[in-house]
Design a protein around this motif. Sequence first.
Motif, PDB file in Angstrom:
ATOM      1  N   LEU A   1       0.849  -1.165   0.000  1.00  0.00           N
ATOM      2  CA  LEU A   1       0.000   0.000   0.000  1.00  0.00           C
ATOM      3  C   LEU A   1       0.896   1.229   0.000  1.00  0.00           C
ATOM      4  O   LEU A   1       1.839   1.319   0.797  1.00  0.00           O
ATOM      5  N   GLU A   2       0.632   2.165  -0.902  1.00  0.00           N
ATOM      6  CA  GLU A   2       1.480   3.354  -0.980  1.00  0.00           C
ATOM      7  C   GLU A   2       0.665   4.574  -1.373  1.00  0.00           C
ATOM      8  O   GLU A   2      -0.440   4.454  -1.926  1.00  0.00           O
ATOM      9  N   THR A   3       1.211   5.740  -1.065  1.00  0.00           N
ATOM     10  CA  THR A   3       0.586   7.000  -1.459  1.00  0.00           C
ATOM     11  C   THR A   3       1.590   7.808  -2.266  1.00  0.00           C
ATOM     12  O   THR A   3       2.795   7.730  -2.043  1.00  0.00           O
ATOM     13  N   ARG A   4       1.045   8.594  -3.183  1.00  0.00           N
ATOM     14  CA  ARG A   4       1.884   9.468  -3.999  1.00  0.00           C
ATOM     15  C   ARG A   4       1.302  10.872  -3.994  1.00  0.00           C
ATOM     16  O   ARG A   4       0.179  11.081  -4.457  1.00  0.00           O
ATOM     17  N   ARG A   5       2.071  11.786  -3.418  1.00  0.00           N
ATOM     18  CA  ARG A   5       1.673  13.204  -3.344  1.00  0.00           C
ATOM     19  C   ARG A   5       0.239  13.329  -2.818  1.00  0.00           C
ATOM     20  O   ARG A   5      -0.547  14.161  -3.279  1.00  0.00           O
ATOM     21  N   LEU A   6      -0.103  12.531  -1.846  1.00  0.00           N
ATOM     22  CA  LEU A   6      -1.483  12.447  -1.352  1.00  0.00           C
ATOM     23  C   LEU A   6      -1.857  13.686  -0.542  1.00  0.00           C
ATOM     24  O   LEU A   6      -1.112  14.111   0.341  1.00  0.00           O
TER      25      LEU A   6
END
Length: 284
Positions: free
Chosen positions: A2-7
């Motif tokens: 699970l990852e976030t990008r520029r969230l």
Amino acid sequence: MLETRRLRLDYAGRRSSDAASAVVTDLDLALPGGAVTAIVGPNGCGKSTLLRGLARLLRPSAGSVLLDGADLHRLPSRELARRLGLLPQQPSAPEGITVEGLVRLGRHPHQGLFSPWTAADQQAVELALEQTGTTGLRDRPVDELSGGQRQRAWIALTLAQNTELLLLDEPTTFLDLRHQLEVLDLVTGLQRGSGRTVVMVLHDLGQAARYADHLVVLRDGRLAAAGPPATVLDADLVAEVFGVKCRVLPDPETGTPLVIPAARHGAHLVRRAATPDIHRPAGR
């Protein structure tokens, strides 16, 4: 993974071009698979908001959340429910429902509209009851349980859902110390046995360091640090993020980081410790 990008996440999922309104800002994060991650930080820093974003309960105002490289918001709802389980901070059960009835709800994502209840469904329920020690409570109404028993029943529901990823929002809230430890022992023990990915919001830094493989430290909606507890948690970080002077020592039981706050009223505490208890009954 699970990852976030520029969230970026705003209150109640409000979409806005104003970055100042964001609760979580420009967050790049990668949560390791098959491990326990604890999200920590001061009150109001965005911990629960982040978890809601990871669970697709909040739509990002910018950026994205990815599950194994796929945009979370583009996954069909039933597929997501088969892969991701969520235990919110204060879940509510239907009035009068029994523990077994609650746990059976975890099988809903695995059933079609007209699919019958199968032996595999019942087996998943029985295993979840056994793993959480709630088999003897199966016929008890959930609203009659103690706080610790109720939390174990909710965890059993998420286990019956049989997802590879489990998110828990402050699972120890409103529990006394004994039941806090029982819940954390249960969650991490189940993770070790199954290889699930677990992400939970915690307040207690010592518990987070003891039970988590990976820490995510938030401050004002931004990432302050991330990594193994022994690497991340030190006196400088606690002072910077929480505004508390402390010493960080190895826990004598586990060797994990243990935060010892500096005494704020040291002289007063010493005087009280040195004063005899004149109210103690004779013979005690």
